[in-house]
Design a protein around this motif. Structure first.
Motif, mmCIF file in Angstrom:
data_model
loop_
_atom_site.group_PDB
_atom_site.id
_atom_site.type_symbol
_atom_site.label_atom_id
_atom_site.label_comp_id
_atom_site.label_asym_id
_atom_site.label_seq_id
_atom_site.Cartn_x
_atom_site.Cartn_y
_atom_site.Cartn_z
ATOM 1 N N ASN A 98 5.435 -25.211 -38.207
ATOM 2 C CA ASN A 98 5.243 -26.329 -37.271
ATOM 3 C C ASN A 98 6.464 -27.223 -37.230
ATOM 4 O OD1 ASN A 98 2.689 -25.407 -36.700
ATOM 5 N ND2 ASN A 98 1.675 -26.782 -38.162
ATOM 6 N N LEU A 99 7.070 -27.451 -38.401
ATOM 7 C CA LEU A 99 8.259 -28.300 -38.444
ATOM 8 C C LEU A 99 9.381 -27.708 -37.612
ATOM 9 C CD1 LEU A 99 9.876 -30.699 -39.636
ATOM 10 C CD2 LEU A 99 10.505 -29.183 -41.533
ATOM 11 N N LEU A 100 9.626 -26.400 -37.770
ATOM 12 C CA LEU A 100 10.710 -25.772 -37.023
ATOM 13 C C LEU A 100 10.463 -25.849 -35.521
ATOM 14 C CD1 LEU A 100 11.395 -22.610 -39.229
ATOM 15 C CD2 LEU A 100 12.630 -24.779 -39.195
ATOM 16 N N ASN A 101 9.213 -25.789 -35.124
ATOM 17 C CA ASN A 101 8.898 -25.894 -33.696
ATOM 18 C C ASN A 101 9.103 -27.308 -33.172
ATOM 19 O OD1 ASN A 101 8.192 -23.169 -33.443
ATOM 20 N ND2 ASN A 101 6.089 -23.563 -34.138
ATOM 21 N N MET A 102 8.989 -28.298 -34.057
ATOM 22 C CA MET A 102 9.128 -29.689 -33.638
ATOM 23 C C MET A 102 10.585 -30.125 -33.504
ATOM 24 S SD MET A 102 6.352 -31.709 -35.984
ATOM 25 C CE MET A 102 4.581 -31.462 -35.855
ATOM 26 N N ILE A 103 11.511 -29.450 -34.184
ATOM 27 C CA ILE A 103 12.896 -29.931 -34.258
ATOM 28 C C ILE A 103 13.855 -28.869 -33.727
ATOM 29 C CG2 ILE A 103 12.487 -31.570 -36.139
ATOM 30 C CD1 ILE A 103 13.460 -29.380 -38.075
ATOM 31 N N LEU B 221 10.955 -17.268 -45.968
ATOM 32 C CA LEU B 221 12.211 -16.867 -45.343
ATOM 33 C C LEU B 221 12.072 -15.508 -44.674
ATOM 34 C CD1 LEU B 221 14.766 -18.098 -48.021
ATOM 35 C CD2 LEU B 221 13.822 -19.314 -46.069
ATOM 36 N N SER B 222 10.925 -15.255 -44.140
ATOM 37 C CA SER B 222 10.681 -14.001 -43.415
ATOM 38 C C SER B 222 9.654 -14.276 -42.329
ATOM 39 C CB SER B 222 10.180 -12.930 -44.385
ATOM 40 O OG SER B 222 8.957 -13.344 -44.985
ATOM 41 N N PRO B 223 9.578 -13.389 -41.317
ATOM 42 C CA PRO B 223 8.559 -13.567 -40.274
ATOM 43 C C PRO B 223 7.165 -13.567 -40.917
ATOM 44 C CG PRO B 223 10.139 -11.858 -39.678
ATOM 45 C CD PRO B 223 10.397 -12.193 -41.104
ATOM 46 N N PRO B 224 6.180 -14.320 -40.402
ATOM 47 C CA PRO B 224 6.276 -15.099 -39.162
ATOM 48 C C PRO B 224 6.733 -16.536 -39.375
ATOM 49 C CG PRO B 224 4.034 -15.106 -39.924
ATOM 50 C CD PRO B 224 4.804 -14.282 -40.927
ATOM 51 N N HIS B 225 7.061 -16.905 -40.664
ATOM 52 C CA HIS B 225 7.423 -18.294 -40.930
ATOM 53 C C HIS B 225 8.761 -18.657 -40.301
ATOM 54 C CE1 HIS B 225 4.124 -18.731 -43.820
ATOM 55 N NE2 HIS B 225 4.443 -17.509 -44.252
ATOM 56 N N LEU B 226 9.680 -17.711 -40.273
ATOM 57 C CA LEU B 226 10.980 -17.953 -39.661
ATOM 58 C C LEU B 226 11.043 -17.247 -38.309
ATOM 59 C CD1 LEU B 226 13.766 -17.721 -42.389
ATOM 60 C CD2 LEU B 226 12.910 -19.733 -41.211
ATOM 61 N N ASN B 227 11.413 -18.002 -37.318
ATOM 62 C CA ASN B 227 11.581 -17.460 -35.972
ATOM 63 C C ASN B 227 12.995 -17.772 -35.529
ATOM 64 O OD1 ASN B 227 11.598 -16.851 -33.246
ATOM 65 N ND2 ASN B 227 9.493 -17.577 -32.912
ATOM 66 N N LEU B 228 13.778 -16.745 -35.300
ATOM 67 C CA LEU B 228 15.190 -16.958 -34.970
ATOM 68 C C LEU B 228 15.374 -17.851 -33.757
ATOM 69 C CD1 LEU B 228 16.823 -13.472 -35.632
ATOM 70 C CD2 LEU B 228 16.980 -15.557 -36.981
ATOM 71 N N SER B 229 14.428 -17.827 -32.850
ATOM 72 C CA SER B 229 14.561 -18.670 -31.653
ATOM 73 C C SER B 229 14.499 -20.149 -31.998
ATOM 74 C CB SER B 229 13.463 -18.310 -30.650
ATOM 75 O OG SER B 229 12.180 -18.585 -31.189
ATOM 76 N N THR B 230 13.749 -20.489 -33.079
ATOM 77 C CA THR B 230 13.667 -21.900 -33.475
ATOM 78 C C THR B 230 14.807 -22.303 -34.397
ATOM 79 O OG1 THR B 230 12.265 -21.374 -35.380
ATOM 80 C CG2 THR B 230 11.149 -21.852 -33.292
#
Length: 988
Positions: free
Chosen positions: A283-288, A306-315
């Motif tokens: 959620n944090l990465l989506n907010m910033i 540090l792996s999907p789905p927590h990390l999304n390269l687009s964010t």
């Protein structure tokens, strides 16, 4: 964690703007404008209200304050517009700052002030003055590191033109209502790091109510929760905030909603925010989405995040600086991070990674220190061609150092297990500024190619096994070198000519445990900026050169363990260096040399000195009274010299922060001053082996409650042991042996809790920068010297005095004691029966007293006892045997006790005399308890059987039948046997 990048650029802009419109008068007189008399007097009143030991305000003389340093005036009107009084008290060891009880209200007369900096001074815990709010034109206000206390006055909110406000690092400054900040309509930069905002319920409203705010720093403000009731603002855009630091507030709970409203945020530090809750990190990465620098130190991450789905390269496409240090990321390097093409700076220090990154060609800085990297450094490190900074220190890397390529600026390989020689190719890294390789297994010679690293400013090769010669060629082009450390390479030799003039100006030089040829290094006379000079155990001999006296004072200097001789008058004495920032503890270490003559008065000028060790020399004369000027002195060690006279009471009265005072093994005389009780921070007090006389001052026990060591060994002290000494609850070593003390041994000594339960001792209080801090103790019949293990030693030595009476039974409660010596006194009575409770005893000496009775059998419980002396008393009966006592076979242990018998003495005991050890082992049982046990057993057995038969009729009938049948069988057998015997007799 504090980031100053954005703030720094802004401050430069502000400063330039102000300087452009004012006459800063930095030492250059400008007679075109003259300040008003009212403002001049106001500044002089301020000067008189503060202490200025470093002379910051020394130029404040004359009629025109516009010509004074640190004052800026308008170039037309002459009005004072800027006051630059920043000190360096924030660096703790700074030597340029003001001291005052408050900010003098005379400054309120500077009505045209636009710039005010009082940071880095000490205003004694006073409150921020209300008049600060009257400076209507003020654009810059810095009150950081200034020792302010209490509540921030709301008057500060009247500064509508204020652009920069810094109140940080006033740790006892607090606020519970941030409404006053809403009036700061021009504020762009607000720093409140390390303030107590735990009671501020509306701090997050600053994000909405300060319209131009760009940078907000609230690190370590105790913001453990956020009020989510402000739903009114949940959808309001916060367009200007670019820099937000909320680190080290240990926040737990759902993410604040204001993050999603910050459309300009580029820097975010949420270190210690617990983001391990489900979905919080995603959620944090989506907010910033626009953040380019993200710090998440100690945030509860493991490798899963540090792996999907927590990390999304687009964010993560905009992130250039990522800090995941201090988390729980383990195993091989996270491959998902290698796909972040935008990443320039990556910090994964303080995790549990086991391998290096394989390929991140765009990376500029990589920190993998404090992990668990193993094996050799892979050749794939060559692929990191853009890398400027590589830190892999404090790991378990092995093998040789590989060839590095590219434009490395910093390379830190320290604290590993790398071996082999240094490759000469490192000399081709022409951009290198820091090269750190300490604490490895490296060997061979130091490459001469290092002399070509023209940008190098820090070189650390300490704690390795280098050998060979270091000459001028190694430093040929190192004009930028500031820090050099090759210490603890015992086979390394420095051999430079006495005429050599180095191309650099060093700040620190560490050559301890190397070999320095040609005497004291002559080239040092050109080094005018030295802050640390460490040349211990460097085979230097001769006297200190005369040119050394003209050098600026070197705050930290260690010349110990050499063969230097002559007087100390040539120590550096030309004042402190102008560029000194006091990065080091201030200390002088000259122990283990051959210096002679008296203590120089020049030592008294080092008013910021914290550690002074002159032990094991040949110094004589008295201690100068002016040493009382060293009010910051924490350690004074003058032991093993030939100093004499009385100890100046003024030192005890003024040097109140002393932690360690060692005057042992000298020729001091006179009474112990009562003023010693003023040294309430003392941990070690060693006045042994002198000629002090008189009584032990009561004040030692009343006030020195932090003492770990009290050693008054071998003086001429008289009187009794003061009862007040029993209050020193942390005491580990108590030594008053070889005096003329009398009276009985105080029973209250059994209340010394440090010797009963042990006490937690802060080793830091005995500063580890001096490896020679020691205490000599007589134990096991010999003098032993304790240094690094001092806090683990528990000894009591009252020997060779005139104590009489019985040994207090309370002393046996001191179960932590390792050595107890009461020998050579007039003690009578018996040895306490429960002495076996002192289970840690290794050495016990009661010899040469008038003790009588038997040796307590409990002594066999002293399993660690390796030295025992009970000789020359009136002890009697059989010597106990068993356990550790069996190993003590020297008959002299018991000599001089004519009524003792048994092993190991030749005299045997009579047969009727029972071994006391056997008696001790027999557990005495009372007769009535014996009969109670018998009756209980009988009742249990009887009732158990009879009770069952009473309730079970069938069992009772079968039992009776069984008994009847058995009796019949027995009767038949007996009758048959008797009949046979009769027949046999008749036949005969």
């Amino acid at each position: 964690m504090e980031n100053h990048k954005g703030l720094g650029f802004h401050l430069i802009f502000i400063t330039i703007s102000l300087v452009a419109t004012t006459n800063t008068c930095l030492g250059v007189e400008n007679i075109s404008v003259i300040c008003s008399e009212q403002e001049r007097i106001a500044l002089l009143n301020f000067k008189q209200s503060v202490q200025d030991p470093s002379g910051m305000l020394s130029s404040w003389v004359g009629n025109n304050c516009c010509t004074w340093e640190r004052i800026g005036c308008d170039h037309i009107t002459g009005n004072v517009e800027s006051v630059h009084l920043e000190g360096d008290h924030s660096f703790f060891y700074g030597n340029s700052f003001l001291l005052g009880d408050e900010v003098n209200p005379s400054l309120a007369e500077l009505r045209h002030l636009k710039y005010l900096d009082l940071s880095g001074n000490d205003f004694g815990g006073s409150r921020i003055p209300n008049f600060i709010g009257s400076f209507k034109q003020l654009a810059y206000l810095n009150l950081s590191y200034a020792g302010f206390n209490g509540i921030i006055p709301p008057h500060v909110g009247n500064l509508t033109n204020l652009n920069v406000l810094d109140l940080s690092w006033n740790e006892v400054l607090m606020e519970d209502d941030m409404t006053w900040t809403f009036g700061l309509l021009s504020l762009e930069h607000l720093n409140m790091n390390y303030l107590d905002l735990s009671g501020a319920q509306n701090w997050d409203m600053m994000l909405y109510m300060i319209p131009l705010l760009k940078e907000l720093s609230l690190s370590s403000c105790k913001l453990s929760k956020i009020d989510h009731s402000h739903s009114l603002n949940s959808s309001r855009i916060i367009p200007n905030i670019k820099h937000l630091d909320l680190s080290f507030n240990y926040y737990q709970g759902p993410l604040p909603g204001f993050f999603q409203n910050m459309t300009s945020l580029t820097f975010l530090d949420l270190s210690t925010f617990n983001l391990s809750f489900t979905g919080s990190f995603t959620n944090l990465l989506n907010m910033i989405p626009f953040v380019s620098e993200l710090h998440l130190t100690y945030s509860g991450f493991d490798k899963m995040y540090l792996s999907p789905p927590h990390l999304n390269l687009s964010t993560l496409s905009n992130i250039q600086h990522l800090d995941f240090s201090g988390n729980s990321i383990e195993g091989i390097f996270p491959s998902y991070l290698t796909n972040m093409s935008s990443l320039r700076v990556l910090d994964l220090s303080g995790n549990s990674l086991t391998s290096l990154v394989s390929n991140m060609p765009n990376l500029l800085e990589l920190d993998l220190s404090h992990n668990r990297l193993i094996g050799p450094i892979p050749e794939s490190v060559k692929r990191l061609r853009s890398l400027l900074v590589l830190d892999v220190s404090d790991n378990m890397l092995t093998g040789p150092i590989p060839t590095f390529v590219g434009s490395l600026v910093k390379l830190d390989l320290s604290l590993n297990q790398l071996n082999g020689p240094i490759p000469t190719s490192l000399g081709s890294l022409v951009s290198l500024q820091e090269l750190l390789m300490s604490s490895n297994l490296l060997n061979g010679t130091i490459p001469v190619s290092f002399g070509q690293l023209s940008k190098l400013h820090s070189l650390d090769l300490s704690y390795n096994s280098f050998e060979g010669v270091v000459s001028e060629a190694h430093f040929a082009n190192l004009s930028m070198l500031r820090n050099l450390d090759t210490s603890y390479n015992s086979k390394l030799t420095f051999n430079v000519s006495r005429e050599w003039i180095p191309p650099f100006q060093l700040l620190s030089l560490h050559l301890s445990s190397c070999n320095i040829l040609n005497g004291f290094p002559q080239w040092l006379q050109n080094q005018r900026n030295l802050e640390a000079l460490m040349l211990s155990n460097a085979t230097i001999s001769g006297t200190l050169p005369t040119w050394l006296r003209k050098m600026p004072i070197i705050p930290l200097m260690d010349l110990s363990h050499n063969k230097l001789n002559g007087p100390l008058t040539n120590l550096p004495n030309a004042g402190y260096s102008d560029v000194s920032t006091r990065r080091f503890t201030s200390g002088i270490f000259l122990q283990n040399n051959h210096f002679n003559d008296s203590l120089p008065m020049s030592l008294c000028r080092r008013t910021y000195l914290e550690l002074l060790d002159l032990s094991r020399n040949r110094l004589s004369g008295k201690i100068p009274m002016c040493l009382a000027n060293l009010e910051w002195l924490g350690t004074m060690i003058f032991s093993s010299n030939q100093l004499s006279g009385v100890f100046p009471s003024s030192i005890a009265l003024k040097c109140s922060v002393l932690i360690r005072l060692n005057l042992n093994d000298n020729k001091f005389t006179g009474k112990l001053p009562r003023a010693l009780g003023n040294l309430q921070s003392l941990v070690v007090l060693d006045l042994g082996d002198n000629q002090f006389s008189g009584n032990i001052p009561e004040s030692i026990g009343e006030n020195l409650t932090s003492l770990l060591v009290l050693r008054l060994h071998k003086n001429n002290l008289t009187g009794s042991i003061p009862q007040s000494l029993c209050k020193i609850s942390k005491l580990h070593i108590f030594d008053v042996a070889y005096n003329n003390l009398t009276g009985t041994i105080p029973h209250c000594l059994g209340e010394l809790n440090g010797m009963v339960k042990g006490s937690a001792v802060l080793v830091d209080t005995i500063d580890d920068i001096d490896d020679d801090q020691n205490v000599i103790q007589s134990t096991k019949g010999v003098d032993l010297e304790y240094t690094t293990t001092l806090q683990l030693v528990y000894n009591m030595d009252l020997s060779s005095n005139n104590f009489f009476g019985e040994i207090p039974i309370e002393i046996t409660a001191l179960s932590m004691l390792m050595s107890l010596n009461l020998s050579n006194n007039l003690l009578s009575g018996g040895i306490p029966d429960n002495i076996g409770k002192m289970t840690n005893l290794e050495s016990l000496d009661f010899s040469n007293n008038e003790l009588s009775g038997m040796i307590p059998p409990s002594m066999v419980a002293l399993n660690f006892l390796s030295h025992l002396n009970l000789s020359n008393n009136n002890l009697s009966r059989r010597i106990p045997t068993g356990n550790q006592l069996q190993t003590l076979t020297d008959p002299s242990i018991y000599a001089g006790n004519k009524d003792l018998c048994g092993f190991p003495l030749i005299k045997n005991c009579s047969n009727h005399e029972e071994d006391p050890t056997i008696v001790y082992k027999k557990q005495p049982t009372k007769v009535w308890l014996f009969y109670v046990d018998i009756m209980s057993g009988f009742a249990t057995g009887f009732l158990g059987v009879i009770g069952v038969l009473f309730f079970k009729k069938k069992w009772r009938r079968k039992l009776f039948m069984f008994v009847e049948e058995t009796m019949d069988k027995i009767y038949v057998v007996v009758v048959v046997r008797v009949a046979k015997m009769k027949r046999g007799r008749e036949t005969i």
